[in-house]
Design an enzyme around this catalytic site. Structure first.
Site: not given
Ligand code: URA
Length: 234
Positions: A104
């Site tokens: 993310d």
């Molecule tokens: N899980 C998440 O919620 N975000 C990420 O970036 C990776 C795994």
């Protein structure tokens, strides 16, 4: 057949404008003869292309690891956001690297890139189940009941079923989480399903690969040992 100027870029000779200058300066030979025309077609693997007398190999296979900072989206292009591609150092820019999976925008830590399509697919395949270890700071304190629910396989708010995962509470507001799949916002949603909002997330490990002392925002090529382990699916 491939254009000479593209071949030179892909070989790491320089950016497109640098390659123009390199050609104009007469620094390139094809099959032993000087060549200044970038549009000239060559056969990668057959034509002998030299820069300043040194033989170039064309696009080589590469796997690199980035310590991703927050604030960059995992995408090759985005109209409004800064992308992780902008963080690749110049020597990796012309290798046609693609991110392996996704972190993310706010998530930091270990992100792989490769230009090997087969390896990319193997690594992101749901069948592969490569364990990924995350460090999370979150609201509330994780308990042994939360850990048991993770181990049993959580059901998220929208009904999505998760595979068994490992939650290791580290005291107030901190946990380590290991998951073997890569659903959208997976860790954040798993923690939310137990009433804990994640405020910070960092991926520290993917399979046998760890960030080690790679500074935030920097990228390095995998070592031969890491490549071997990756090939063996470790
Ligand atoms: N899980 C998440 O919620 N975000 C990420 O970036 C990776 C795994």
């Amino acid at each position: 057949m491939e254009r000479l100027d593209k071949f030179l870029c892909d070989s790491g000779a320089g950016t497109r404008s640098q390659v123009k200058g390199i050609l104009k300066a007469g620094r390139v030979q094809v099959d032993g003869k000087p060549e200044k025309d970038g549009s000239r077609k060559i056969q990668p693997g057959l034509s002998r292309v030299c820069l300043d007398g040194e033989l170039l190999g064309g696009k080589r296979r590469a796997v690199v690891m980035m310590n991703k900072p927050g604030g960059f989206v995992t995408a090759t292009e985005d109209r409004t956001e800064k992308t992780v591609m902008e963080l690749l150092p110049p020597e990796f820019k012309n290798l046609d690297l693609k991110p392996v999976g996704r972190l993310d925008k706010a998530t930091e830590g270990l992100l792989l890139f490769t230009n090997d399509g087969d390896l990319l697919h193997r690594l992101i395949s749901p069948k592969k189940e490569v364990p990924k270890l995350y460090y999370a700071r979150h609201e509330g304190t994780a308990t042994e009941q939360d850990a048991a629910a993770f181990a049993a396989g959580l059901t998220l708010a929208d009904g999505t079923k998760c595979r068994s995962a490992v939650l290791e509470p580290m005291g107030a507001g901190e946990s380590l989480i290991t998951v073997c799949e890569g659903k959208y916002h997976q860790v954040r949603r798993m923690m939310a399903s137990r009433g804990m909002t994640v405020t910070y997330l960092e991926r520290r490990k993917e399979g046998c690969l760890t960030l080690g002392d790679l500074p935030r925002g920097e990228t390095r090529e995998l070592t031969d040992g890491e490549m071997e382990a990756l090939e063996q699916g470790k």
